[in-house]
Scaffold this motif. Sequence first.
Motif, PDB file in Angstrom:
ATOM      1  N   ALA A  24       0.828  -1.206   0.000  1.00  0.00           N
ATOM      2  CA  ALA A  24       0.000   0.000   0.000  1.00  0.00           C
ATOM      3  C   ALA A  24       0.865   1.259   0.000  1.00  0.00           C
ATOM      4  O   ALA A  24       0.562   2.227  -0.703  1.00  0.00           O
ATOM      5  CB  ALA A  24      -0.942  -0.001   1.202  1.00  0.00           C
ATOM      6  N   ALA A  25       1.935   1.247   0.761  1.00  0.00           N
ATOM      7  CA  ALA A  25       2.843   2.403   0.791  1.00  0.00           C
ATOM      8  C   ALA A  25       3.525   2.602  -0.556  1.00  0.00           C
ATOM      9  O   ALA A  25       3.696   3.741  -1.005  1.00  0.00           O
ATOM     10  CB  ALA A  25       3.882   2.223   1.898  1.00  0.00           C
ATOM     11  N   ARG A  26       3.918   1.520  -1.212  1.00  0.00           N
ATOM     12  CA  ARG A  26       4.532   1.620  -2.539  1.00  0.00           C
ATOM     13  C   ARG A  26       3.545   2.191  -3.551  1.00  0.00           C
ATOM     14  O   ARG A  26       3.898   3.024  -4.380  1.00  0.00           O
ATOM     15  CB  ARG A  26       5.033   0.257  -2.992  1.00  0.00           C
ATOM     16  CG  ARG A  26       6.220  -0.240  -2.182  1.00  0.00           C
ATOM     17  CD  ARG A  26       6.637  -1.641  -2.564  1.00  0.00           C
ATOM     18  NE  ARG A  26       7.141  -1.626  -3.913  1.00  0.00           N
ATOM     19  CZ  ARG A  26       6.975  -2.632  -4.782  1.00  0.00           C
ATOM     20  NH1 ARG A  26       6.316  -3.710  -4.427  1.00  0.00           N
ATOM     21  NH2 ARG A  26       7.478  -2.544  -5.987  1.00  0.00           N
ATOM     22  N   ALA A  27       2.286   1.753  -3.487  1.00  0.00           N
ATOM     23  CA  ALA A  27       1.258   2.270  -4.395  1.00  0.00           C
ATOM     24  C   ALA A  27       1.020   3.761  -4.147  1.00  0.00           C
ATOM     25  O   ALA A  27       0.868   4.538  -5.100  1.00  0.00           O
ATOM     26  CB  ALA A  27      -0.033   1.479  -4.232  1.00  0.00           C
ATOM     27  N   ASP A  28       0.997   4.161  -2.872  1.00  0.00           N
ATOM     28  CA  ASP A  28       0.830   5.578  -2.543  1.00  0.00           C
ATOM     29  C   ASP A  28       1.995   6.411  -3.056  1.00  0.00           C
ATOM     30  O   ASP A  28       1.799   7.516  -3.569  1.00  0.00           O
ATOM     31  CB  ASP A  28       0.693   5.767  -1.029  1.00  0.00           C
ATOM     32  CG  ASP A  28      -0.630   5.250  -0.488  1.00  0.00           C
ATOM     33  OD1 ASP A  28      -1.542   4.984  -1.293  1.00  0.00           O
ATOM     34  OD2 ASP A  28      -0.740   5.095   0.747  1.00  0.00           O
ATOM     35  N   ALA A  29       3.209   5.895  -2.934  1.00  0.00           N
ATOM     36  CA  ALA A  29       4.387   6.622  -3.433  1.00  0.00           C
ATOM     37  C   ALA A  29       4.324   6.783  -4.946  1.00  0.00           C
ATOM     38  O   ALA A  29       4.705   7.827  -5.489  1.00  0.00           O
ATOM     39  CB  ALA A  29       5.666   5.900  -3.015  1.00  0.00           C
ATOM     40  N   VAL A  32       1.824   9.535  -5.772  1.00  0.00           N
ATOM     41  CA  VAL A  32       2.441  10.850  -5.531  1.00  0.00           C
ATOM     42  C   VAL A  32       3.407  11.202  -6.657  1.00  0.00           C
ATOM     43  O   VAL A  32       3.444  12.341  -7.129  1.00  0.00           O
ATOM     44  CB  VAL A  32       3.144  10.877  -4.156  1.00  0.00           C
ATOM     45  CG1 VAL A  32       4.008  12.113  -4.004  1.00  0.00           C
ATOM     46  CG2 VAL A  32       2.122  10.806  -3.042  1.00  0.00           C
ATOM     47  N   ALA A  33       4.192  10.237  -7.127  1.00  0.00           N
ATOM     48  CA  ALA A  33       5.146  10.482  -8.206  1.00  0.00           C
ATOM     49  C   ALA A  33       4.430  10.885  -9.490  1.00  0.00           C
ATOM     50  O   ALA A  33       4.859  11.816 -10.192  1.00  0.00           O
ATOM     51  CB  ALA A  33       6.012   9.247  -8.446  1.00  0.00           C
ATOM     52  N   VAL A  34       3.326  10.219  -9.824  1.00  0.00           N
ATOM     53  CA  VAL A  34       2.554  10.565 -11.024  1.00  0.00           C
ATOM     54  C   VAL A  34       1.966  11.964 -10.881  1.00  0.00           C
ATOM     55  O   VAL A  34       1.999  12.768 -11.819  1.00  0.00           O
ATOM     56  CB  VAL A  34       1.458   9.506 -11.291  1.00  0.00           C
ATOM     57  CG1 VAL A  34       0.507   9.963 -12.388  1.00  0.00           C
ATOM     58  CG2 VAL A  34       2.086   8.170 -11.653  1.00  0.00           C
ATOM     59  N   GLY A  35       1.448  12.290  -9.707  1.00  0.00           N
ATOM     60  CA  GLY A  35       0.922  13.626  -9.470  1.00  0.00           C
ATOM     61  C   GLY A  35       1.990  14.698  -9.600  1.00  0.00           C
ATOM     62  O   GLY A  35       1.745  15.769 -10.162  1.00  0.00           O
ATOM     63  N   THR A  36       3.176  14.415  -9.105  1.00  0.00           N
ATOM     64  CA  THR A  36       4.282  15.372  -9.205  1.00  0.00           C
ATOM     65  C   THR A  36       4.685  15.580 -10.661  1.00  0.00           C
ATOM     66  O   THR A  36       4.944  16.717 -11.083  1.00  0.00           O
ATOM     67  CB  THR A  36       5.485  14.875  -8.383  1.00  0.00           C
ATOM     68  OG1 THR A  36       5.083  14.745  -7.015  1.00  0.00           O
ATOM     69  CG2 THR A  36       6.655  15.841  -8.470  1.00  0.00           C
ATOM     70  N   MET A  37       4.735  14.508 -11.441  1.00  0.00           N
ATOM     71  CA  MET A  37       5.076  14.646 -12.866  1.00  0.00           C
ATOM     72  C   MET A  37       4.027  15.491 -13.589  1.00  0.00           C
ATOM     73  O   MET A  37       4.377  16.367 -14.403  1.00  0.00           O
ATOM     74  CB  MET A  37       5.201  13.270 -13.520  1.00  0.00           C
ATOM     75  CG  MET A  37       6.430  12.506 -13.099  1.00  0.00           C
ATOM     76  SD  MET A  37       6.641  10.951 -14.000  1.00  0.00           S
ATOM     77  CE  MET A  37       5.475   9.893 -13.142  1.00  0.00           C
ATOM     78  N   ALA A  38       2.747  15.254 -13.307  1.00  0.00           N
ATOM     79  CA  ALA A  38       1.680  16.043 -13.932  1.00  0.00           C
ATOM     80  C   ALA A  38       1.794  17.514 -13.527  1.00  0.00           C
ATOM     81  O   ALA A  38       1.636  18.414 -14.363  1.00  0.00           O
ATOM     82  CB  ALA A  38       0.315  15.486 -13.543  1.00  0.00           C
TER      83      ALA A  38
END
Length: 146
Positions: A24-29, A32-38
Amino acid sequence: MIRVVLTCLLTVAIAGVAFPAVDAARADATTVAVGTMADDIAHAAASLATTEDPPPTGLAGARRHVVLDVPSGSWRASGVSRLTIRGGDGVELAATTASGTTIVRRVGGPRVHVVGERLVFGPGEQRLRLTLAANTAGPVVVVAPA
């Protein structure tokens, strides 16, 4: 002998509780990474549209470069097997993880045109070139691979 069996059972029980939390923590990270790229793409597009003038017809406009680090999978983040970028009024990123789930992040902003209607990338470092162009409806930011 009983101590060994109890130790093994306790280890299995702890692992059974810990591994789902790690996933779950890996999926959340990854989310967040996809949101940061966008956000990075949208910020560069907004910067172009607000601080630069659209070029005259036939001339190249102002440019920005954005580097995306698409997660390839680690203990910290789930791997992304495919990252798709689409335009419109802002930018949309859709990331398909190695487990098959899809993360979609849309960030509003200036009109964005993606070369070929969408760009598809795999994991690793990806470079984008954002160029301001003039259109009959006003300025548009063109996103292409660098």
